[in-house]
Motif scaffolding. Structure first.
Motif, short mmCIF file in Angstrom:
data_model
loop_
_atom_site.label_atom_id
_atom_site.label_comp_id
_atom_site.label_asym_id
_atom_site.label_seq_id
_atom_site.Cartn_x
_atom_site.Cartn_y
_atom_site.Cartn_z
N UNK A 153 0.80 -1.22 0.00
CA UNK A 153 0.00 0.00 0.00
C UNK A 153 0.83 1.27 0.00
N UNK A 154 2.04 1.19 -0.56
CA UNK A 154 2.94 2.33 -0.53
C UNK A 154 3.07 2.98 -1.90
N UNK A 155 3.21 4.30 -1.90
CA UNK A 155 3.52 5.02 -3.13
C UNK A 155 5.02 4.97 -3.34
N UNK A 156 5.45 5.30 -4.55
CA UNK A 156 6.88 5.33 -4.84
C UNK A 156 7.57 6.37 -3.95
N UNK A 157 6.93 7.51 -3.73
CA UNK A 157 7.53 8.55 -2.88
C UNK A 157 7.71 8.05 -1.44
N UNK A 158 6.76 7.31 -0.93
CA UNK A 158 6.89 6.76 0.42
C UNK A 158 8.03 5.77 0.50
N UNK A 159 8.16 4.92 -0.51
CA UNK A 159 9.25 3.94 -0.52
C UNK A 159 10.59 4.65 -0.55
#
Length: 130
Positions: A50-56
């Motif tokens: 459930x993560x966006x690329x920015x969060x990763x």
């Protein structure tokens, strides 16, 4: 992102959120997502978590103790598109991404993808205590 790609993203997010709410693990969710979506395991694990690329990228920098030079969203997308396009992630990168997604590094690769690494790297990626 194409309309089809965006629909895939939305479907994966919706389904993974529902499955997480019902106690499924990230590994189980990724297996379910792969049944319907022809994406790489690395991309499906991000969606399963459930993560966006920015969060990763933000978590990656915290874990790697880097300030922007360690990973960019565009490089993450390159990794997620490999081996058809993009770039192969290093074993170190796979270990950090596995920590972020709550899985083992070898789960982020198909057997054919794992076979492209040197034998010592294959061993390190398969280890569960690393």
């Amino acid at each position: 992102m194409s309309a089809t790609g965006y629909q895939t993203l939305l479907d994966c997010r919706r389904r993974s959120r529902y499955l997480r709410q019902h106690g499924f693990t990230i590994d189980e969710i990724a297996v379910i997502l792969v049944l319907d979506h022809p994406a790489t395991p690395l991309r499906l694990y991000r969606h399963a978590a459930g993560l966006t690329a920015a969060q990763v990228v933000n978590v990656f920098h915290r874990l790697a103790d880097t300030a922007g030079a360690g990973l960019r969203e565009s490089r993450l997308f390159d990794y997620e598109n490999w081996p058809k396009a993009g770039r192969r992630p290093s074993p170190y990168t796979l270990h950090l991404l596995a920590r972020i997604y709550g899985t083992q590094p070898s789960c982020l690769l198909t057997p054919a993808m794992l076979a492209t690494y040197a034998p010592r790297d294959q061993y390190a990626l398969r280890r569960t205590d690393a």
